[in-house]
Design a protein around this motif. Structure first.
Motif, PDB file in Angstrom:
ATOM      1  N   ALA A   1      42.331  24.026 -68.021  1.00  0.00           N
ATOM      2  CA  ALA A   1      41.445  25.182 -68.194  1.00  0.00           C
ATOM      3  C   ALA A   1      40.629  25.517 -66.948  1.00  0.00           C
ATOM      4  O   ALA A   1      40.169  26.643 -66.796  1.00  0.00           O
ATOM      5  CB  ALA A   1      40.518  24.936 -69.370  1.00  0.00           C
ATOM      6  N   ASN A   2      40.443  24.558 -66.053  1.00  0.00           N
ATOM      7  CA  ASN A   2      39.609  24.830 -64.879  1.00  0.00           C
ATOM      8  C   ASN A   2      40.333  25.554 -63.751  1.00  0.00           C
ATOM      9  O   ASN A   2      39.731  25.913 -62.756  1.00  0.00           O
ATOM     10  CB  ASN A   2      39.035  23.517 -64.331  1.00  0.00           C
ATOM     11  N   THR A   3      41.619  25.743 -63.909  1.00  0.00           N
ATOM     12  CA  THR A   3      42.384  26.424 -62.851  1.00  0.00           C
ATOM     13  C   THR A   3      42.452  27.911 -63.158  1.00  0.00           C
ATOM     14  O   THR A   3      42.636  28.299 -64.311  1.00  0.00           O
ATOM     15  CB  THR A   3      43.811  25.823 -62.786  1.00  0.00           C
ATOM     16  N   ASP A   4      42.306  28.719 -62.101  1.00  0.00           N
ATOM     17  CA  ASP A   4      42.355  30.176 -62.279  1.00  0.00           C
ATOM     18  C   ASP A   4      43.829  30.618 -62.236  1.00  0.00           C
ATOM     19  O   ASP A   4      44.340  31.048 -61.205  1.00  0.00           O
ATOM     20  CB  ASP A   4      41.530  30.862 -61.188  1.00  0.00           C
ATOM     21  N   TRP A   5      44.491  30.508 -63.385  1.00  0.00           N
ATOM     22  CA  TRP A   5      45.933  30.797 -63.427  1.00  0.00           C
ATOM     23  C   TRP A   5      46.229  32.258 -63.161  1.00  0.00           C
ATOM     24  O   TRP A   5      47.280  32.576 -62.589  1.00  0.00           O
ATOM     25  CB  TRP A   5      46.538  30.348 -64.763  1.00  0.00           C
ATOM     26  N   ALA A   6      45.334  33.146 -63.540  1.00  0.00           N
ATOM     27  CA  ALA A   6      45.594  34.578 -63.292  1.00  0.00           C
ATOM     28  C   ALA A   6      45.651  34.831 -61.783  1.00  0.00           C
ATOM     29  O   ALA A   6      46.538  35.550 -61.292  1.00  0.00           O
ATOM     30  CB  ALA A   6      44.513  35.427 -63.939  1.00  0.00           C
ATOM     31  N   ALA A   7      44.738  34.198 -61.036  1.00  0.00           N
ATOM     32  CA  ALA A   7      44.745  34.374 -59.572  1.00  0.00           C
ATOM     33  C   ALA A   7      46.010  33.762 -58.984  1.00  0.00           C
ATOM     34  O   ALA A   7      46.603  34.311 -58.055  1.00  0.00           O
ATOM     35  CB  ALA A   7      43.493  33.732 -58.970  1.00  0.00           C
ATOM     36  N   ILE A   8      46.422  32.641 -59.539  1.00  0.00           N
ATOM     37  CA  ILE A   8      47.639  31.988 -59.024  1.00  0.00           C
ATOM     38  C   ILE A   8      48.862  32.856 -59.327  1.00  0.00           C
ATOM     39  O   ILE A   8      49.722  33.061 -58.474  1.00  0.00           O
ATOM     40  CB  ILE A   8      47.758  30.565 -59.604  1.00  0.00           C
ATOM     41  N   ARG A   9      48.915  33.393 -60.534  1.00  0.00           N
ATOM     42  CA  ARG A   9      50.051  34.267 -60.888  1.00  0.00           C
ATOM     43  C   ARG A   9      50.152  35.470 -59.947  1.00  0.00           C
ATOM     44  O   ARG A   9      51.245  35.912 -59.608  1.00  0.00           O
ATOM     45  CB  ARG A   9      49.872  34.784 -62.327  1.00  0.00           C
ATOM     46  N   ALA A  10      48.997  35.979 -59.531  1.00  0.00           N
ATOM     47  CA  ALA A  10      49.006  37.168 -58.665  1.00  0.00           C
ATOM     48  C   ALA A  10      49.686  36.889 -57.326  1.00  0.00           C
ATOM     49  O   ALA A  10      50.077  37.812 -56.611  1.00  0.00           O
ATOM     50  CB  ALA A  10      47.570  37.648 -58.450  1.00  0.00           C
ATOM     51  N   ARG A  11      49.829  35.607 -56.988  1.00  0.00           N
ATOM     52  CA  ARG A  11      50.492  35.261 -55.715  1.00  0.00           C
ATOM     53  C   ARG A  11      52.014  35.234 -55.845  1.00  0.00           C
ATOM     54  O   ARG A  11      52.709  34.938 -54.870  1.00  0.00           O
ATOM     55  CB  ARG A  11      49.965  33.899 -55.224  1.00  0.00           C
ATOM     56  N   PHE A  12      52.522  35.530 -57.021  1.00  0.00           N
ATOM     57  CA  PHE A  12      53.981  35.539 -57.241  1.00  0.00           C
ATOM     58  C   PHE A  12      54.368  36.931 -57.744  1.00  0.00           C
ATOM     59  O   PHE A  12      54.407  37.182 -58.958  1.00  0.00           O
ATOM     60  CB  PHE A  12      54.371  34.453 -58.255  1.00  0.00           C
ATOM     61  N   PRO A  13      54.621  37.867 -56.818  1.00  0.00           N
ATOM     62  CA  PRO A  13      54.760  39.285 -57.205  1.00  0.00           C
ATOM     63  C   PRO A  13      55.813  39.548 -58.279  1.00  0.00           C
ATOM     64  O   PRO A  13      55.640  40.460 -59.078  1.00  0.00           O
ATOM     65  CB  PRO A  13      55.151  39.971 -55.888  1.00  0.00           C
ATOM     66  N   ILE A  14      56.863  38.751 -58.326  1.00  0.00           N
ATOM     67  CA  ILE A  14      57.919  39.047 -59.311  1.00  0.00           C
ATOM     68  C   ILE A  14      57.382  38.964 -60.742  1.00  0.00           C
ATOM     69  O   ILE A  14      57.893  39.620 -61.643  1.00  0.00           O
ATOM     70  CB  ILE A  14      59.145  38.121 -59.120  1.00  0.00           C
ATOM     71  N   LEU A  15      56.298  38.191 -60.930  1.00  0.00           N
ATOM     72  CA  LEU A  15      55.761  38.009 -62.285  1.00  0.00           C
ATOM     73  C   LEU A  15      55.147  39.305 -62.823  1.00  0.00           C
ATOM     74  O   LEU A  15      54.948  39.455 -64.022  1.00  0.00           O
ATOM     75  CB  LEU A  15      54.725  36.887 -62.310  1.00  0.00           C
ATOM     76  N   GLN A  16      54.842  40.229 -61.903  1.00  0.00           N
ATOM     77  CA  GLN A  16      54.304  41.520 -62.374  1.00  0.00           C
ATOM     78  C   GLN A  16      55.423  42.429 -62.867  1.00  0.00           C
ATOM     79  O   GLN A  16      55.180  43.413 -63.562  1.00  0.00           O
ATOM     80  CB  GLN A  16      53.531  42.200 -61.243  1.00  0.00           C
ATOM     81  N   LYS A  17      56.645  42.114 -62.483  1.00  0.00           N
ATOM     82  CA  LYS A  17      57.772  42.992 -62.837  1.00  0.00           C
ATOM     83  C   LYS A  17      58.678  42.385 -63.891  1.00  0.00           C
ATOM     84  O   LYS A  17      59.314  43.086 -64.658  1.00  0.00           O
ATOM     85  CB  LYS A  17      58.629  43.234 -61.590  1.00  0.00           C
TER      86      LYS A  17
END
Ligand SMILES: Cc1ncc(COP(=O)(O)O)c(C=O)c1O
Length: 396
Positions: free
Chosen positions: A17-33
């Motif tokens: 829970a202490n990790t900012d997973w949303a910020a980490i996900r934003a570093r992997f552009p394919i996950l937005q598509k």
């Protein structure tokens, strides 16, 4: 952040829970598509790796040629891999592939001086089995431990490993169904019989802690393109320090020599470190990518990643059970890696249908392979299962 299994409503994600997973996900552009669940084939490309590859281009444009700097990049990968495994940099060879590392060790073993048995398993990725079978022309006797109902219990290795066994060469996690062998137990059995142990960690490294000082294998290989988040064309080989100088590979090259830049073509003088298992010019652009990928893992930390991947795979299994799909991977957490596999009637059709809906998976052996990494989340799991329920005629 909590992770709630959609069907059971059970809260299963708390430890990370202490990790900012949303910020980490934003570093992997394919996950937005796309819903990207295919890290067992290729890890998602990060902005970190993109920037690092771009800096390779910039370095070439700015510096022209700078071999000292590029050798440093290779050394930096060596150090990062050593940190990942709890090894020393001296024990790591940076290779072009896992195959290169396996071949180098195979070439340094003698199968005509006493022991000649090589124990492998039905779970091997083709390359590792093929390389050991290739040693039969040099006197090796390759013996295969069979799979039974999707698993290979440690007792089956115990029955096969004997005083004639030179090396036990096994995969950590099976690329077809995701089953994870009990490597510490296999190492213990092999030790008692005086056999070496070679672990192909490709399908697990980067998703779980693997400390060579605790597990005590003799050799480990892996590659950077999957869960290590780098790119194709670069891998590593770990060799236990005490063994290095007793092994003299006949697959070699100038980057394996004690003094690379001596340019001495009159003799073969291998390095005293695991660099002796390298060959030619290092894969320079791939080192840039690998460094960036490995540093993301170091930043988050393997224990956190292991927990996160465990939680996501648990959520996938919970969804699969609730949909009454058939698991191909053992359900027991101790017997599986980061990949969950489900039986299908038509793996290629299913993977194609999912692809059409923006969901990236893969298949082997009739199994749908769902391979998350720390960057996946419950939304990905939900999207996958909405689609799988629509295609339930393809599921068993
Ligand atoms: C378990 C395992 N070993 C080895 C490999 C491939 O090794 P190489 O780097 O030689 O292509 C893979 C690739 O998918 C793999 O899954």
């Amino acid at each position: 952040m909590t992770f709630v299994a959609a069907n059971t409503g059970q809260e299963i994600m708390t430890a990370t829970a202490n990790t900012d997973w949303a910020a980490i996900r934003a570093r992997f552009p394919i996950l937005q598509k796309k819903t990207y669940l295919n890290s067992c084939a290729y890890g998602a490309l990060s902005t970190d790796v993109i920037a690092s590859l771009q800096s390779y281009i910039n370095d070439r444009l700015e510096k022209g040629t700078d071999w000292a700097y590029w050798v440093e990049r290779n050394e930096s990968v060596r150090t990062a891999v050593a940190r990942l495994l709890g090894a020393t940099a001296n024990e790591i060879a940076v290779t072009a592939s896992a195959s290169a590392g396996i071949n180098s060790i195979a070439s340094s073993l003698h199968f005509d001086q006493g022991r000649n048995k090589v124990v492998i398993s039905d779970f091997e990725f083709p390359t590792s089995a093929q390389i050991w079978y290739a040693q039969e022309s040099r006197g090796a006797n390759v013996v295969r431990v069979p799979e039974k109902d999707g698993y290979i219990p440690v007792e089956h290795f115990e029955e096969t490993i004997d005083e004639n066994t030179l090396i036990v060469a096994v995969t950590q996690v099976c690329f077809r169904n995701g089953a994870r062998l009990d490597i510490p137990a296999i190492v213990e059995i092999a030790r008692k019989k005086g056999a070496l142990v070679f672990v192909d960690g490709y399908q697990c490294m980067g998703t779980a802690d693997f400390d060579v000082r605790k597990v005590k294998p003799d050799f480990v290989v892996g590659g950077m393109l999957k869960y290590l988040l780098g790119t194709a064309g670069i891998g590593f080989l770990y060799v236990r320090e005490a063994l290095i100088e007793s092994l003299v590979p006949t697959m070699t090259g100038w980057f394996a020599q004690a003094d690379i830049f001596a340019m001495d073509s009159t003799q073969y003088a291998p390095s005293s470190s695991a660099r002796r298992f390298e060959m030619g010019t290092p894969p320079v652009p791939n080192c840039y990518a690998a460094e960036a990928g490995l540093s993301i893992l170091a930043e988050i930390g393997l224990p956190v990643i292991e927990t996160r991947v465990g939680e996501i795979t648990a959520a996938i299994i919970a969804e699969a059970k609730s949909a009454a799909f058939t698991l191909a991977v053992p359900e027991d957490r101790c017997r599986r890696g980061p990949m969950v596999t489900l039986r299908t009637h038509d793996e290629h059709k299913l993977v194609g249908e999912l692809e059409n809906e923006g969901i990236v998976t893969s298949s082997r052996d009739g199994n749908l392979r769902i391979s998350p990494h720390f960057y996946n989340n419950q939304d990905d799991v939900d999207a996958l299962f909405r689609a799988l329920r629509r295609h339930k005629h393809l599921m068993t």
